[in-house]
Design a protein around this motif. Structure first.
Motif, mmCIF file in Angstrom:
data_model
loop_
_atom_site.group_PDB
_atom_site.id
_atom_site.type_symbol
_atom_site.label_atom_id
_atom_site.label_comp_id
_atom_site.label_asym_id
_atom_site.label_seq_id
_atom_site.Cartn_x
_atom_site.Cartn_y
_atom_site.Cartn_z
ATOM 1 N N PRO A 69 -37.426 6.451 -45.392
ATOM 2 C CA PRO A 69 -37.139 7.434 -46.739
ATOM 3 C C PRO A 69 -35.642 6.995 -46.300
ATOM 4 O O PRO A 69 -34.837 6.783 -45.429
ATOM 5 N N THR A 70 -34.806 6.882 -47.420
ATOM 6 C CA THR A 70 -32.918 7.039 -47.604
ATOM 7 C C THR A 70 -32.486 8.317 -48.009
ATOM 8 O O THR A 70 -33.205 9.335 -48.726
ATOM 9 N N THR A 71 -31.089 8.104 -47.504
ATOM 10 C CA THR A 71 -30.610 9.562 -47.566
ATOM 11 C C THR A 71 -30.000 9.425 -49.322
ATOM 12 O O THR A 71 -29.448 8.025 -49.936
ATOM 13 N N VAL A 81 -30.903 5.022 -53.616
ATOM 14 C CA VAL A 81 -31.642 3.707 -53.742
ATOM 15 C C VAL A 81 -33.452 3.982 -54.515
ATOM 16 O O VAL A 81 -33.121 3.633 -54.498
ATOM 17 N N ASN A 82 -33.843 5.251 -53.816
ATOM 18 C CA ASN A 82 -34.934 5.052 -55.025
ATOM 19 C C ASN A 82 -35.272 5.082 -56.106
ATOM 20 O O ASN A 82 -35.732 4.297 -56.653
ATOM 21 N N VAL A 83 -34.830 5.868 -56.668
ATOM 22 C CA VAL A 83 -34.605 5.340 -58.787
ATOM 23 C C VAL A 83 -34.272 4.469 -58.621
ATOM 24 O O VAL A 83 -34.705 3.477 -59.750
ATOM 25 N N HIS A 262 -42.286 12.474 -48.036
ATOM 26 C CA HIS A 262 -40.781 12.546 -47.173
ATOM 27 C C HIS A 262 -39.539 11.906 -47.613
ATOM 28 O O HIS A 262 -39.664 10.907 -47.468
ATOM 29 N N GLY A 263 -38.839 13.061 -46.593
ATOM 30 C CA GLY A 263 -37.488 12.482 -46.095
ATOM 31 C C GLY A 263 -36.648 12.118 -45.441
ATOM 32 O O GLY A 263 -37.685 11.552 -44.796
ATOM 33 N N THR A 264 -35.799 11.698 -45.647
ATOM 34 C CA THR A 264 -35.586 11.782 -43.379
ATOM 35 C C THR A 264 -35.118 12.686 -42.669
ATOM 36 O O THR A 264 -34.987 12.840 -41.822
ATOM 37 N N ALA A 265 -35.087 13.911 -42.170
ATOM 38 C CA ALA A 265 -35.574 15.202 -41.772
ATOM 39 C C ALA A 265 -34.903 15.096 -41.189
ATOM 40 O O ALA A 265 -34.702 14.548 -39.894
ATOM 41 N N PRO A 266 -33.350 15.024 -41.748
ATOM 42 C CA PRO A 266 -32.295 15.252 -40.881
ATOM 43 C C PRO A 266 -32.388 15.937 -39.306
ATOM 44 O O PRO A 266 -31.653 16.095 -38.598
ATOM 45 N N ASP A 267 -33.078 17.445 -39.988
ATOM 46 C CA ASP A 267 -33.653 18.212 -38.371
ATOM 47 C C ASP A 267 -34.295 18.052 -37.513
ATOM 48 O O ASP A 267 -33.713 18.053 -36.122
ATOM 49 N N ILE A 268 -34.972 16.954 -37.464
ATOM 50 C CA ILE A 268 -35.721 15.858 -36.371
ATOM 51 C C ILE A 268 -35.099 14.757 -36.230
ATOM 52 O O ILE A 268 -35.713 14.197 -34.973
ATOM 53 N N ALA A 274 -41.056 13.434 -34.967
ATOM 54 C CA ALA A 274 -41.476 13.084 -36.225
ATOM 55 C C ALA A 274 -42.891 12.330 -36.890
ATOM 56 O O ALA A 274 -43.647 11.478 -35.399
ATOM 57 N N ASN A 275 -43.660 12.426 -37.458
ATOM 58 C CA ASN A 275 -44.690 12.556 -37.635
ATOM 59 C C ASN A 275 -44.665 10.983 -38.713
ATOM 60 O O ASN A 275 -44.879 11.444 -39.404
ATOM 61 N N PRO A 276 -45.711 10.018 -38.234
ATOM 62 C CA PRO A 276 -45.716 8.955 -38.820
ATOM 63 C C PRO A 276 -46.890 8.844 -39.484
ATOM 64 O O PRO A 276 -46.652 7.889 -40.101
HETATM 65 P P1 NAI Z 1 -37.160 16.056 -45.849
HETATM 66 O O1 NAI Z 1 -38.584 15.300 -46.503
HETATM 67 O O2 NAI Z 1 -36.032 15.009 -45.492
HETATM 68 O O3 NAI Z 1 -37.806 17.399 -45.000
HETATM 69 C C1 NAI Z 1 -38.461 18.160 -45.484
HETATM 70 C C2 NAI Z 1 -39.152 19.677 -44.368
HETATM 71 O O4 NAI Z 1 -40.303 18.694 -43.925
HETATM 72 C C3 NAI Z 1 -38.142 18.936 -43.005
HETATM 73 O O5 NAI Z 1 -38.443 20.219 -42.318
HETATM 74 C C4 NAI Z 1 -38.905 17.666 -42.212
HETATM 75 O O6 NAI Z 1 -38.512 17.814 -40.760
HETATM 76 C C5 NAI Z 1 -40.127 17.894 -42.811
HETATM 77 N N1 NAI Z 1 -40.685 16.434 -42.557
HETATM 78 C C6 NAI Z 1 -40.286 15.525 -43.834
HETATM 79 N N2 NAI Z 1 -40.881 14.406 -43.022
HETATM 80 C C7 NAI Z 1 -41.527 14.374 -41.279
HETATM 81 C C8 NAI Z 1 -42.546 13.727 -40.723
HETATM 82 N N3 NAI Z 1 -42.954 12.747 -40.966
HETATM 83 N N4 NAI Z 1 -42.486 14.740 -39.973
HETATM 84 C C9 NAI Z 1 -42.534 15.486 -39.516
HETATM 85 N N5 NAI Z 1 -41.921 17.171 -40.649
HETATM 86 C C10 NAI Z 1 -41.552 16.473 -41.028
HETATM 87 O O7 NAI Z 1 -36.861 16.535 -46.948
HETATM 88 P P2 NAI Z 1 -34.701 17.122 -47.616
HETATM 89 O O8 NAI Z 1 -34.301 18.010 -46.142
HETATM 90 O O9 NAI Z 1 -35.108 17.761 -48.893
HETATM 91 O O10 NAI Z 1 -33.996 15.663 -47.771
HETATM 92 C C11 NAI Z 1 -33.561 15.022 -46.996
HETATM 93 C C12 NAI Z 1 -33.062 14.021 -46.873
HETATM 94 O O11 NAI Z 1 -33.777 12.963 -47.389
HETATM 95 C C13 NAI Z 1 -31.944 14.294 -48.873
HETATM 96 O O12 NAI Z 1 -30.963 13.277 -48.601
HETATM 97 C C14 NAI Z 1 -32.761 13.199 -49.768
HETATM 98 O O13 NAI Z 1 -32.560 12.612 -50.539
HETATM 99 C C15 NAI Z 1 -33.478 12.288 -48.635
HETATM 100 N N6 NAI Z 1 -34.870 12.119 -49.395
HETATM 101 C C16 NAI Z 1 -35.461 10.546 -49.520
HETATM 102 C C17 NAI Z 1 -36.422 10.556 -50.063
HETATM 103 C C18 NAI Z 1 -37.160 9.281 -49.779
HETATM 104 O O14 NAI Z 1 -36.576 7.909 -49.318
HETATM 105 N N7 NAI Z 1 -38.467 8.744 -50.350
HETATM 106 C C19 NAI Z 1 -37.173 11.962 -50.386
HETATM 107 C C20 NAI Z 1 -37.597 12.805 -50.419
HETATM 108 C C21 NAI Z 1 -35.771 13.005 -49.929
#
Ligand code: NAI
Length: 334
Positions: A69-71, A81-83, A262-268, A274-276
């Motif tokens: 994922p990318t921010t 980046v994705n778009v 999923h995205g970059t999951a900044p909280d973890i 992170a779950n791969p």
């Molecule tokens: P997110 O998917 O990063 O996180 C949402 C929730 O799911 C969080 O609580 C996170 O800890 C959890 N989570 C996500 N992936 C996980 C994993 N592999 N293992 C365990 N927990 C996981 O979505 P959020 O917070 O809306 O976006 C964060 C950033 O990611 C933003 O900058 C967004 O634009 C970007 N993003 C990038 C994507 C891509 O590059 N394909 C897709 C979606 C978001």
């Protein structure tokens, strides 16, 4: 023979899940030369752009990518980046299979959920055509074309026939957006007529959300414009254990880029938890795409065996092991 694959580790937890996935893929014995390419915030700092030309050139050469994922900053800042990548390589299909993993306890664990999302990937409200008409008033253009709608519908029905799937649901809001979603729907109907063996139905997006939560097991394939596809993918991920699980593929006629929902999951980020699974299951799709069916099935079976046993799971799915311990467990079962 070695395959060349472009590896974009990405931002946040991207490098953590990417290196776990590379280890698991390499443990299958398939010989891959990874061309590592930086995109996202990592590239912005170094090259002044989130999508350096070198990334696109690498993908044009290898034709296959595995992407973390990318921010994308909210409100202001750089574009996604994705778009950009999906447009530059014309990756018009976003395919997201949603399946229940054996042994995983979720609110819906006793239902045989096995649906797949075909999200149009190049237009709709993601065209990036926004402007301020006058201060305090902005317009964002929703672009729907016959060409893009026909080809996503075609890809969905062809997949249905090839994989023996029974039913396609087109999701829309043509009661309100009569011209744009109306065109999308007419294209789906046109393609459906060429596939009389596949059941076809239409659902308004708000009703679709309710039905997917109430009766997820009754859904088979869904075809949607970009925005509804984005939202319903996360909703559907929630049915089968969350974003740590669900894989994806961006497909065009020439190129394919595999990435988790999923995205970059900044909280973890940086915690090693992170779950791969989502990126590993994306790599399962990648191996099949490369023609390495046996390795693809073996990796999938390895992941499923770890879930079925239930002892080596990451915290997001109720376990307590780290990213690398989960990966070791998968590798031990290959
Ligand atoms: P997110 O998917 O990063 O996180 C949402 C929730 O799911 C969080 O609580 C996170 O800890 C959890 N989570 C996500 N992936 C996980 C994993 N592999 N293992 C365990 N927990 C996981 O979505 P959020 O917070 O809306 O976006 C964060 C950033 O990611 C933003 O900058 C967004 O634009 C970007 N993003 C990038 C994507 C891509 O590059 N394909 C897709 C979606 C978001």
């Amino acid at each position: 023979m070695a395959y060349s694959v472009t590896l974009i580790p990405g931002d946040g937890i991207g490098p953590e899940v990417a290196s776990a996935t590379v280890r698991a893929v390499e443990a299958t014995g398939v010989n891959i030369e990874w061309e590592i390419a930086e995109a996202g915030a990592a590239a912005l700092a170094e090259y002044g752009t989130v999508l350096p030309n070198a990334v696109v050139e690498s993908l044009q050469r290898t034709r296959v990518g595995l992407k973390g994922p990318t921010t994308t900053p909210v409100g202001t800042g750089h574009a996604s980046v994705n778009v950009a990548l999906r447009k530059r390589l014309d990756l018009y299909v976003n395919f997201r299979p949603i399946r229940m993993l054996p042994g995983l306890y979720t609110r819906f664990h006793d239902l045989p959920i096995n649906l797949a999302i075909f999200r149009e990937n190049t237009e709709d409200l993601y065209s990036g055509l926004e402007h301020e008409v006058v201060p305090g008033v902005v317009e964002s253009l929703k672009v729907i074309t016959r060409t893009a709608s026909l080809r996503i519908a075609q890809a969905t029905f062809e997949y249905a026939r090839r994989e023996g799937r029974k039913k396609v649901s087109a999701v829309h809001k043509a009661n309100i957006m009569k011209l744009s979603d109306g065109l999308f729907l007419r294209c789906c109907r046109e393609v459906a007529e060429q596939f009389p063996d596949i059941e076809y139905r239409e659902l308004i997006v708000d009703n679709a959300c309710m039905q997917i939560v109430m009766r997820p097991e009754s859904f088979d394939l869904l075809v949607l414009p970009n925005l509804y596809g984005d939202i319903i993918s996360d909703l559907a991920a929630g049915l089968v254990g969350g974003l740590g699980i669900v894989p994806g593929a961006n497909l065009g006629t020439e190129h394919a880029v595999f990435e988790a929902v999923h995205g970059t999951a900044p909280d973890i980020v940086g915690k090693g938890i992170a779950n791969p699974t989502a990126l590993m299951q994306s790599a399962v799709l990648m191996l099949a795409h490369l023609g390495e069916r046996e390795a693809s099935q073996r990796l999938q079976a390895g992941i499923e065996a770890v879930y079925a046993e239930g002892k080596s799971l990451t915290p997001d799915v109720g376990g307590s092991v780290s990213t690398s311990q989960f990966t070791d467990a998968v590798i031990a079962r290959l």
